[in-house]
Design a protein around this motif. Structure first.
Motif, short mmCIF file in Angstrom:
data_model
loop_
_atom_site.label_atom_id
_atom_site.label_comp_id
_atom_site.label_asym_id
_atom_site.label_seq_id
_atom_site.Cartn_x
_atom_site.Cartn_y
_atom_site.Cartn_z
N GLU A 166 1.25 -1.69 -0.43
CA GLU A 166 -0.13 -0.18 -0.18
C GLU A 166 0.94 1.65 -0.06
O GLU A 166 0.50 2.37 -0.87
CB GLU A 166 -1.33 -0.32 1.37
N HIS A 167 2.36 1.26 0.24
CA HIS A 167 3.03 2.05 1.06
C HIS A 167 3.87 2.51 -0.43
O HIS A 167 4.67 2.97 0.23
CB HIS A 167 3.17 2.76 2.09
N ASN A 168 3.59 1.48 -1.14
CA ASN A 168 4.80 1.34 -1.95
C ASN A 168 6.60 0.81 -1.71
O ASN A 168 7.38 1.38 -2.05
CB ASN A 168 4.71 2.56 -2.96
N ILE A 169 6.69 0.57 -0.94
CA ILE A 169 7.51 -0.32 -0.18
C ILE A 169 7.66 -1.57 -0.66
O ILE A 169 7.45 -2.64 -0.28
CB ILE A 169 7.82 -0.47 1.88
N PRO A 170 9.90 -1.53 -0.93
CA PRO A 170 9.31 -2.77 -1.67
C PRO A 170 9.90 -3.65 -0.49
O PRO A 170 11.05 -3.52 0.09
CB PRO A 170 10.78 -2.13 -2.65
N VAL A 171 9.44 -5.25 -0.67
CA VAL A 171 10.57 -5.87 0.00
C VAL A 171 10.13 -7.60 -0.46
O VAL A 171 9.13 -7.77 -1.18
CB VAL A 171 8.87 -6.27 1.20
N THR A 172 10.88 -7.73 -0.58
CA THR A 172 11.30 -9.04 -1.25
C THR A 172 10.02 -10.42 -0.39
O THR A 172 10.14 -11.62 -1.01
CB THR A 172 12.84 -9.85 -0.71
N ALA A 173 9.73 -10.26 1.34
CA ALA A 173 9.17 -11.07 2.05
C ALA A 173 7.37 -11.67 0.91
O ALA A 173 7.06 -10.78 0.32
CB ALA A 173 9.00 -10.57 3.37
N SER A 174 7.76 -13.30 1.70
CA SER A 174 5.97 -13.51 0.85
C SER A 174 5.45 -14.32 2.59
O SER A 174 6.07 -14.83 3.34
CB SER A 174 6.67 -14.23 0.21
N ALA A 175 4.24 -14.46 1.99
CA ALA A 175 3.60 -14.72 3.53
C ALA A 175 4.10 -16.45 3.56
O ALA A 175 3.87 -17.03 4.63
CB ALA A 175 2.49 -14.96 3.47
N ALA A 176 4.73 -16.57 2.09
CA ALA A 176 4.85 -18.31 2.23
C ALA A 176 6.26 -18.64 2.86
O ALA A 176 6.99 -19.69 2.32
CB ALA A 176 5.05 -18.93 1.08
N LYS A 177 7.46 -17.51 3.63
CA LYS A 177 9.09 -17.11 3.59
C LYS A 177 8.64 -18.42 4.51
O LYS A 177 8.33 -18.76 5.43
CB LYS A 177 9.09 -16.34 4.42
N PRO A 178 10.31 -19.53 4.34
CA PRO A 178 9.80 -20.69 5.27
C PRO A 178 10.55 -20.66 6.60
O PRO A 178 10.44 -21.51 7.45
CB PRO A 178 10.51 -22.19 4.77
N TYR A 179 11.76 -19.81 6.37
CA TYR A 179 12.53 -19.21 7.91
C TYR A 179 13.11 -17.80 8.11
O TYR A 179 13.11 -17.35 6.60
CB TYR A 179 13.70 -20.35 7.86
#
Length: 412
Positions: A166-179
Motif C-alpha cells: 500500500e505504501h510502495n515499500i519494496p520488500v522481497t518477503a512473502s507470506a510463505a517464507k519458510p524461515y
C-alpha cells in the motif's frame, strides 16, 4: 518546533521497513536509519536508497567489521564461551555493538530515542535495551512489537506485506517464507517457519539450499587440509604464517571452514525470556578458532588458572547471551580472562576434514609441557620422584577413609 528524531536499527527486511514508515507516521518524527555492516555481504546492497525511499531522513551504513572482530569476537573467544554446550553466540555478541553505535549516532544527531524491530518474544530486545541502559540511560527506547497499537495493526505477516504494498515499500518477503536468517562475520542463524518443528531435518538432501556459509560435510573435499594458527596472548594473529588483523583472521577461517563443511549446529536453546526455541547455525571460522584456541591453552595455561577460568565459562556465556556485555560483572570477568591469556602464545596445527576440526600438533616458546617430566621412561631431569605420590595419595585419601568409616558405623 523541530521534529523529534528517532534512530532506527534498520535491516531493510519486511519488519524494519514497515516499522520505519510506521514510526514516522505514528510519532510524526524524523527517522534516521542505521545499518551496521558486520559482515552481511550482499544483504547490504541497495539499503540506503531503500531506506530513503521508505521515508528515512538520513541513513548511516557503518562498516563495523574490524571493531566487531577485535573488540567483541576475540575477547569472547578468549573466555571459551559456549552457550549450553553448543552455541558460539554469533547473534548474541553482535547486538551490543549495534546498540552501542546506535546511541553514539543518537547523541551526535540530537535524537531522543532509538528503536528496534525485535519482537517481544526474543532475546534481541533485551540485548539492545540493556546496552542502551548501560551506555545512554537518558535515551528512550521504542519497541514497536511491544506496542498494543502496532500489534493490533499488524497481527501477522500478511498485514505487514499488505501495508508495504500500500505504501510502495519494496520488500522481497512473502507470506510463505519458510524461515528467517541473521548473518554476520561470525555466523548465520536460521529460525522460525519450518524449523519450529524440532523433528524437521535441515541437513537432509532436500534442504541443502538453506545453508549459506558452508557446504554439506558429505560434499566437502575428500582430502583433508591442514591449517596453522599462530597465537599471541590469546589472540590469533596469523593463519598459515600470514599475519592478519582480527577481521582478516575471521574471513580466512570462514573460507576454510565453509569449504570443509565445518561449524553447523542444530539445537533447541533456552531463551532469556523463558521459552525454548530451535535454531540452526553455521559458524565455520569460529569453530576452527574455538578449537585452536583451546588446544593452544592446553599447552601454555597453568592448570588451576585454566580450571578457574573454565568454571566461569557458563556464567560468561550466559552474560553474553542475555545481553549483559556492558555490565560490570562481564567487565570484571573479562579482566580475569585477559590475565589468564598472557602466555597463550604459539602455533596450533589442525586438520580440516568433512565437518571435523582435528588437532594435528601444537608448539609454543612458553610451553608448560616438559617431556622429560611427563615421560614414561627414566626421568633424566629427576624433577619428579614417583615415591612422592605415596604420601600425596595418602593425604587425599584421608577424608574418603573417614567418610567411609562413618557410613560403615551407621550400618552396624
Amino acid at each position: 518546533m523541530a521534529k523529534e528524531k528517532i534512530v532506527l536499527a534498520y535491516s531493510g527486511g519486511l519488519d524494519t521497513s514497515v516499522i520505519l514508515k510506521w514510526l514516522k507516521e505514528t510519532y510524526d518524527a524524523e527517522i534516521i536509519a542505521f545499518t551496521a555492516d558486520i559482515g552481511q555481504k550482499e544483504e547490504l546492497d541497495g539499503l540506503e536508497a531503500k531506506a530513503l525511499a521508505t521515508g528515512a531522513s538520513k541513513v548511516y551504513i557503518d562498516d563495523l567489521q574490524e571493531e566487531f572482530a577485535k573488540d567483541f569476537i576475540f575477547p569472547m573467544f578468549q573466555s571459551g564461551a559456549l552457550y549450553e554446550g553448543q552455541y558460539l553466540l554469533g547473534t548474541s555478541i553482535a547486538r551490543p555493538l549495534i546498540a552501542k553505535r546506535m546511541v553514539e549516532i543518537a547523541r551526535a544527531e540530537g535524537a531522543t530515542a532509538i528503536a528496534h524491530g525485535a519482537t517481544g518474544k526474543g532475546n534481541d530486545q533485551v540485548r539492545f535495551e540493556l546496552t542502551a541502559a548501560a551506555l545512554a540511560p537518558e535515551i528512550k527506547v521504542i519497541a514497536p512489537w511491544r506496542s498494543n497499537e502496532f500489534r493490533e495493526q499488524f497481527p501477522g505477516r500478511a498485514e505487514m506485506i499488505a501495508y508495504a504494498q500500500e505504501h510502495n515499500i519494496p520488500v522481497t518477503a512473502s507470506a510463505a517464507k519458510p524461515y528467517s536468517t541473521d548473518r554476520n562475520l561470525l555466523h548465520i542463524s536460521f529460525e522460525s517457519g519450518m524449523l519450529e518443528d524440532p523433528w524437521f531435518d535441515p541437513s537432509a538432501e532436500s534442504n541443502k539450499d538453506m545453508y549459506v556459509l558452508s557446504v554439506a560435510p558429505e560434499d566437502a573435499p575428500d582430502q583433508p587440509e591442514y591449517v596453522e594458527l599462530t597465537f599471541e596472548a590469546g589472540d590469533c594473529v596469523a593463519v598459515n604464517g600470514e599475519r592478519l588483523n582480527p577481521l582478516g583472521v575471521m574471513e580466512k577461517l570462514n573460507e576454510l571452514g565453509g569449504k570443509h563443511g565445518i561449524g553447523r549446529i542444530d539445537m533447541v536453546e533456552n531463551r532469556f525470556v523463558g521459552m525454548k526455541s530451535r535454531g540452526v547455525y553455521e559458524t565455520p571460522g569460529g569453530t576452527i578458532l574455538f578449537t585452536a584456541h583451546r588446544k593452544m591453552e592446553s599447552l601454555t595455561m597453568d592448570r588451576d588458572v585454566m580450571h578457574l577460568r573454565d568454571s566461569l565459562i557458563s556464567k560468561y556465556a550466559q552474560l553474553v547471551y542475555n545481553g549483559f556485555w556492558f555490565a560490570p560483572e562481564r567487565l570484571a570477568l573479562q579482566a580475569l580472562v585477559t590475565e589468564s591469556q598472557k602466555n597463550v602464545t604459539g602455533v596450533v596445527r589442525l586438520k580440516l576434514y568433512k565437518g571435523n576440526v582435528i588437532g594435528a600438533g601444537v608448539k609454543s616458546p612458553v610451553s608448560l609441557y616438559n617431556p622429560d617430566i611427563a615421560t614414561m621412561e627414566a626421568d633424566p631431569s629427576q624433577a619428579y620422584d614417583q615415591n612422592d605420590a605415596t604420601g600425596f595419595i595418602h593425604l587425599n585419601a584421608l577424608r574418603l577413609k573417614v567418610s567411609s568409616g562413618v557410613e560403615q558405623s551407621k550400618k552396624q
